[in-house]
Design a protein around this motif. Sequence first.
Motif, mmCIF file in Angstrom:
data_model
loop_
_atom_site.group_PDB
_atom_site.id
_atom_site.type_symbol
_atom_site.label_atom_id
_atom_site.label_comp_id
_atom_site.label_asym_id
_atom_site.label_seq_id
_atom_site.Cartn_x
_atom_site.Cartn_y
_atom_site.Cartn_z
ATOM 1 N N LYS A 283 0.826 -1.204 0.000
ATOM 2 C CA LYS A 283 0.000 0.000 0.000
ATOM 3 C C LYS A 283 0.865 1.262 0.000
ATOM 4 O O LYS A 283 0.461 2.299 -0.533
ATOM 5 N N THR A 284 2.016 1.167 0.597
ATOM 6 C CA THR A 284 2.900 2.336 0.691
ATOM 7 C C THR A 284 3.686 2.548 -0.599
ATOM 8 O O THR A 284 3.727 3.660 -1.150
ATOM 9 N N LYS B 7 3.179 1.007 -3.528
ATOM 10 C CA LYS B 7 2.364 0.794 -4.735
ATOM 11 C C LYS B 7 3.062 -0.137 -5.727
ATOM 12 O O LYS B 7 2.998 0.049 -6.939
ATOM 13 N N ALA C 54 1.835 3.589 5.236
ATOM 14 C CA ALA C 54 0.447 3.729 4.782
ATOM 15 C C ALA C 54 -0.487 2.751 5.482
ATOM 16 O O ALA C 54 -1.718 2.885 5.384
ATOM 17 N N GLU C 55 0.062 1.760 6.168
ATOM 18 C CA GLU C 55 -0.757 0.780 6.882
ATOM 19 C C GLU C 55 -1.231 1.358 8.219
ATOM 20 O O GLU C 55 -0.701 2.370 8.710
#
Length: 250
Positions: free
Chosen positions: A139-140, A142, A226-227
């Motif tokens: 998620k961070t 991509k 981002a988590e």
Amino acid sequence: MKKSQSKKEHKGFYAALGVCILAIAAAVYIGINGMMNRLNEDQTLDLSEPESTQSEKTSDWNYPSTKDITKDTTKEVTKPESDIPTEQPKTEVSMAEQVVNPVQEQPIEQTQATALQFMMPLEGEILNPFSNGDLVKSKTLKEWRTHDGVDVKAVADTPVKCIADGTIEEIKEDPMWGVCISVAHTGNYVSYYYGLKPNIDVKVGQEVKVGDVLGAVGNTAEIEIAEDSHLHFGVKKEGVWIDPMSLMAA
């Protein structure tokens, strides 16, 4: 008178000639018959000769005689009695000795692993499991990459505990993973705790027990920022990443 004498003389001559012819024929027959008998006797003698006589006739081939072979072989085979190995006495094994303890059959490393007591470093939801070499999307970042540990959801300042007895191997601050601690355990296991707060109370070389507090969740791992707030921890076995949850289930 002369004619009758002449006839008698002729008859006597032919009679004598016939006797001579018969005698010659008999002599020829006897000679031929004797020669045939001698030939048959010679052939019979050749066929009935012993093998030793026949082998002497083939001496031009330079084959060693049976006597010589036996003599040489006896010299090579015969050894002193002390050189002959003696049979080792067989020892009887009791039925009790034949029963093997299942624990003894286990590999040493597996026995050491089961001797360790593992526990979770903290309680919480598993956000991202171990990917076992498969690619998962970060998620961070991509991007697709492996996830070599597990992410346990926890708020900042939650105490992080050691998962098993061991020794502090390394304390470092990584630009991507933040403050990191690694602990060496018996059985070639190493546990890793990433994203901790900077204030660490343990030091390298310190022995720790299962459940001892190593630090606190700090969300310093930029690679997973981002988590949700969490602790990233992983385990290596002989230098290879393994699923930490497999140890918790043991």
